[in-house]
Design an enzyme around this catalytic site. Structure first.
Site, PDB file in Angstrom:
ATOM      1  N   ASP A 212       0.843  -1.200   0.000  1.00 59.78           N
ATOM      2  CA  ASP A 212       0.000   0.000   0.000  1.00 59.78           C
ATOM      3  C   ASP A 212       0.882   1.256   0.000  1.00 59.78           C
ATOM      4  O   ASP A 212       0.595   2.239  -0.695  1.00 59.78           O
ATOM      5  CB  ASP A 212      -0.912  -0.022   1.232  1.00 59.78           C
ATOM      6  CG  ASP A 212      -1.606  -1.365   1.385  1.00 59.78           C
ATOM      7  OD1 ASP A 212      -2.384  -1.718   0.485  1.00 59.78           O
ATOM      8  OD2 ASP A 212      -1.345  -2.074   2.369  1.00 59.78           O
TER       9      ASP A 212
ATOM     10  N   HIS B 105      -4.679  -3.435   6.312  1.00 56.33           N
ATOM     11  CA  HIS B 105      -4.478  -3.701   4.883  1.00 56.33           C
ATOM     12  C   HIS B 105      -5.823  -4.137   4.308  1.00 56.33           C
ATOM     13  O   HIS B 105      -6.116  -5.328   4.156  1.00 56.33           O
ATOM     14  CB  HIS B 105      -3.425  -4.786   4.645  1.00 56.33           C
ATOM     15  CG  HIS B 105      -3.370  -5.198   3.204  1.00 56.33           C
ATOM     16  ND1 HIS B 105      -2.907  -4.366   2.210  1.00 56.33           N
ATOM     17  CD2 HIS B 105      -3.754  -6.333   2.581  1.00 56.33           C
ATOM     18  CE1 HIS B 105      -3.013  -4.979   1.050  1.00 56.33           C
ATOM     19  NE2 HIS B 105      -3.530  -6.176   1.231  1.00 56.33           N
TER      20      HIS B 105
HETATM   21  P1  NAD Z   1      -2.017 -18.464  -4.007  1.00 52.82           P
HETATM   22  O1  NAD Z   1      -3.369 -19.050  -3.813  1.00 52.82           O
HETATM   23  O2  NAD Z   1      -1.405 -18.386  -5.362  1.00 52.82           O
HETATM   24  O3  NAD Z   1      -0.985 -19.257  -3.089  1.00 52.82           O
HETATM   25  C1  NAD Z   1      -1.238 -19.560  -1.762  1.00 52.82           C
HETATM   26  C2  NAD Z   1      -0.437 -20.801  -1.428  1.00 52.82           C
HETATM   27  O4  NAD Z   1      -0.557 -21.036  -0.025  1.00 52.82           O
HETATM   28  C3  NAD Z   1      -0.939 -22.075  -2.125  1.00 52.82           C
HETATM   29  O5  NAD Z   1       0.148 -22.717  -2.775  1.00 52.82           O
HETATM   30  C4  NAD Z   1      -1.473 -22.930  -0.977  1.00 52.82           C
HETATM   31  O6  NAD Z   1      -1.278 -24.315  -1.199  1.00 52.82           O
HETATM   32  C5  NAD Z   1      -0.629 -22.414   0.178  1.00 52.82           C
HETATM   33  N1  NAD Z   1      -1.185 -22.666   1.507  1.00 52.82           N
HETATM   34  C6  NAD Z   1      -2.482 -22.628   1.899  1.00 52.82           C
HETATM   35  N2  NAD Z   1      -2.578 -22.960   3.195  1.00 52.82           N
HETATM   36  C7  NAD Z   1      -1.324 -23.166   3.644  1.00 52.82           C
HETATM   37  C8  NAD Z   1      -0.779 -23.556   4.896  1.00 52.82           C
HETATM   38  N3  NAD Z   1      -1.563 -23.801   5.944  1.00 52.82           N
HETATM   39  N4  NAD Z   1       0.557 -23.694   4.986  1.00 52.82           N
HETATM   40  C9  NAD Z   1       1.358 -23.476   3.938  1.00 52.82           C
HETATM   41  N5  NAD Z   1       0.904 -23.130   2.715  1.00 52.82           N
HETATM   42  C10 NAD Z   1      -0.418 -22.973   2.581  1.00 52.82           C
HETATM   43  O7  NAD Z   1      -2.081 -17.024  -3.308  1.00 52.82           O
HETATM   44  P2  NAD Z   1      -1.096 -15.795  -3.521  1.00 52.82           P
HETATM   45  O8  NAD Z   1      -1.546 -15.017  -4.682  1.00 52.82           O
HETATM   46  O9  NAD Z   1       0.309 -16.263  -3.449  1.00 52.82           O
HETATM   47  O10 NAD Z   1      -1.479 -14.918  -2.230  1.00 52.82           O
HETATM   48  C11 NAD Z   1      -1.217 -15.380  -0.940  1.00 52.82           C
HETATM   49  C12 NAD Z   1      -1.902 -14.486   0.079  1.00 52.82           C
HETATM   50  O11 NAD Z   1      -1.349 -13.171   0.059  1.00 52.82           O
HETATM   51  C13 NAD Z   1      -3.402 -14.316  -0.130  1.00 52.82           C
HETATM   52  O12 NAD Z   1      -4.033 -14.356   1.143  1.00 52.82           O
HETATM   53  C14 NAD Z   1      -3.502 -12.899  -0.684  1.00 52.82           C
HETATM   54  O13 NAD Z   1      -4.768 -12.334  -0.434  1.00 52.82           O
HETATM   55  C15 NAD Z   1      -2.419 -12.233   0.100  1.00 52.82           C
HETATM   56  N6  NAD Z   1      -1.936 -10.933  -0.406  1.00 52.82           N
HETATM   57  C16 NAD Z   1      -1.605  -9.989   0.517  1.00 52.82           C
HETATM   58  C17 NAD Z   1      -1.114  -8.766   0.096  1.00 52.82           C
HETATM   59  C18 NAD Z   1      -0.725  -7.691   1.094  1.00 52.82           C
HETATM   60  O14 NAD Z   1      -0.414  -6.578   0.646  1.00 52.82           O
HETATM   61  N7  NAD Z   1      -0.722  -7.924   2.395  1.00 52.82           N
HETATM   62  C19 NAD Z   1      -0.974  -8.516  -1.265  1.00 52.82           C
HETATM   63  C20 NAD Z   1      -1.302  -9.508  -2.181  1.00 52.82           C
HETATM   64  C21 NAD Z   1      -1.791 -10.728  -1.736  1.00 52.82           C
HETATM   65  C1  LMR Z   2      -3.677  -6.628  -2.618  1.00 51.05           C
HETATM   66  O1  LMR Z   2      -3.655  -5.601  -1.916  1.00 51.05           O
HETATM   67  O2  LMR Z   2      -3.256  -6.646  -3.792  1.00 51.05           O
HETATM   68  C2  LMR Z   2      -4.267  -7.907  -2.064  1.00 51.05           C
HETATM   69  O3  LMR Z   2      -4.310  -7.844  -0.663  1.00 51.05           O
HETATM   70  C3  LMR Z   2      -5.612  -8.153  -2.656  1.00 51.05           C
HETATM   71  C4  LMR Z   2      -6.186  -9.486  -2.240  1.00 51.05           C
HETATM   72  O4  LMR Z   2      -7.357  -9.484  -1.811  1.00 51.05           O
HETATM   73  O5  LMR Z   2      -5.486 -10.524  -2.328  1.00 51.05           O
END
Ligand code: NAD
Ligand code: LMR
Length: 329
Positions: A160, A188
């Site tokens: 962000d 977030h």
């Molecule tokens: P994704 O679905 O591509 O990958 C998630 C992975 O986590 C999968 O491979 C799954 O098997 C694994 N997983 C699920 N439960 C698990 C556990 N208990 N232990 C270990 N691994 C586990 O998702 P992504 O696109 O990589 O995103 C991951 C997370 O990050 C999501 O929650 C998304 O919303 C979040 N995110 C946060 C921000 C931020 O700014 N804070 C930004 C983008 C995404």
């Molecule tokens: C982001 O800010 O890009 C993510 O947290 C969005 C999402 O819901 O995975």
């Protein structure tokens, strides 16, 4: 001098963010160009095969700093001796899921991971939670790790922060590198508050340079706060490379320090500063030095900012109350 490798655990290693993150950790961008690393990839059983494929690719890069890779679905193994833990894997919201369902599903992940960190990580463990809802997942993990200092559990709002800098640079024509002291406050989520009132653009107050409260309220804040949703809409998947980049930035800044005359934004356990209830994991302006962070104190919060910080903090206290109700903290 040969340095001891730092153990870095990444959960959700086979996911999209994991794929964008691991290669940068292994090439020295997380900790520095002279710091060797051991990677631990923690996945659920269904993710292990894909994690093995990623590990094969990591091998094929012949990164000089990468000393070892271990893949596991057991948190007790994954966090053993961990110095840095990036908790990326989470349960995404699916159709028909209420917020309470999402919090409960993530509690089932972050509570045992917090306990495994408590029992097996190194004494200097630093934790960054990326998986959403990041702030409250970090709170769940932290509550399950009573022997680890609470301040070692942080949540990612650096994406962000970076988004806000980029939007501000585009509006003013400034270089990204000229923008300092921007702050993300709160959660977030769409309630987050990107604050430019203390930010500087080439040494001048950013709010005065912009001088357009309508743009601030109606364009800048919603654009930053809803950027995650806009990326999902455009890409058909949530942000991955930019999220991985922000995770790298977060840990690199935490370990290596903020630059003189600047600060960053991190979701951290509140000490009550700025009227944010103690204990919730909320984003603040922080400076970092020698692997520790401090909240920037003494900022004057105007009415415009106060209302927005309070709204996001209210959402965080509601999430905290919901996970308390579920017995997760
Ligand atoms: P994704 O679905 O591509 O990958 C998630 C992975 O986590 C999968 O491979 C799954 O098997 C694994 N997983 C699920 N439960 C698990 C556990 N208990 N232990 C270990 N691994 C586990 O998702 P992504 O696109 O990589 O995103 C991951 C997370 O990050 C999501 O929650 C998304 O919303 C979040 N995110 C946060 C921000 C931020 O700014 N804070 C930004 C983008 C995404
Ligand atoms: C982001 O800010 O890009 C993510 O947290 C969005 C999402 O819901 O995975």
């Amino acid at each position: 001098m040969t340095r001891t490798p730092v153990n870095v655990t990444v959960t959700g290693a086979a996911g999209q963010i994991g794929y964008a993150l691991l290669f940068r950790i292994a090439s020295g961008h997380l900790l520095g160009p002279d710091v060797p690393v051991n990677l631990r990839l923690l996945e659920i059983p269904q993710g292990l095969k894909a994690a093995e494929g990623t590990a094969m690719e990591l091998d094929d890069c012949a990164f000089p700093l990468l000393r070892g890779i271990e893949i596991t679905d057991d948190p007790n193994v994954g966090f053993a001796g961990a110095n840095v833990a990036l908790l990326v894997g989470a349960r995404p919201r699916t159709k028909g899921m209420e917020r309470g369902d999402l919090l409960a599903a993530n509690g089932g992940i972050f509570k045992p991971q917090g306990k495994a960190i408590n029992d097996h990580a190194a004494d200097d463990i630093k934790v960054l939670v990326v998986g959403n809802p990041a702030n409250t997942n970090a709170l769940i993990a932290q509550a399950a790790a009573p022997d680890v200092p609470a301040e070692r559990f942080t949540a990612m709002t650096r994406l962000d922060h970076n988004r806000a800098i980029s939007q501000l640079a585009a509006k003013t024509g400034a270089a990204v590198s000229d923008i300092k002291k921007l702050t993300i406050w709160g959660n977030h989520s769409a309630t987050q508050y990107p604050d430019i009132f203390h930010a500087e653009i080439a040494g001048k107050n950013a709010a005065e340079v912009v001088n357009d409260e309508v743009w601030l309220a109606d364009t800048f804040i919603p654009t930053v706060a809803k950027r995650g949703a806009a990326i999902i809409e455009a890409r058909g998947a949530s942000s991955a490379a930019s999220a991985a980049n922000a995770a790298i930035d977060h840990v690199h800044t935490w370990v290596n320090g903020t630059a003189e005359g600047d600060w960053t934004s991190m979701g951290i356990p509140s000490d009550g500063s700025y009227g944010v209830p103690e204990g919730i994991i909320s984003s603040f302006p922080v400076t970092t030095k020698d692997g520790a962070y401090e909240i920037v104190q003494g900022l004057d919060i105007n009415e415009f900012s106060r209302a927005r910080i309070d709204a996001s903090v209210k959402e965080l206290t509601e999430e905290r109350d919901a996970v308390k109700e579920l017995g997760l903290i």
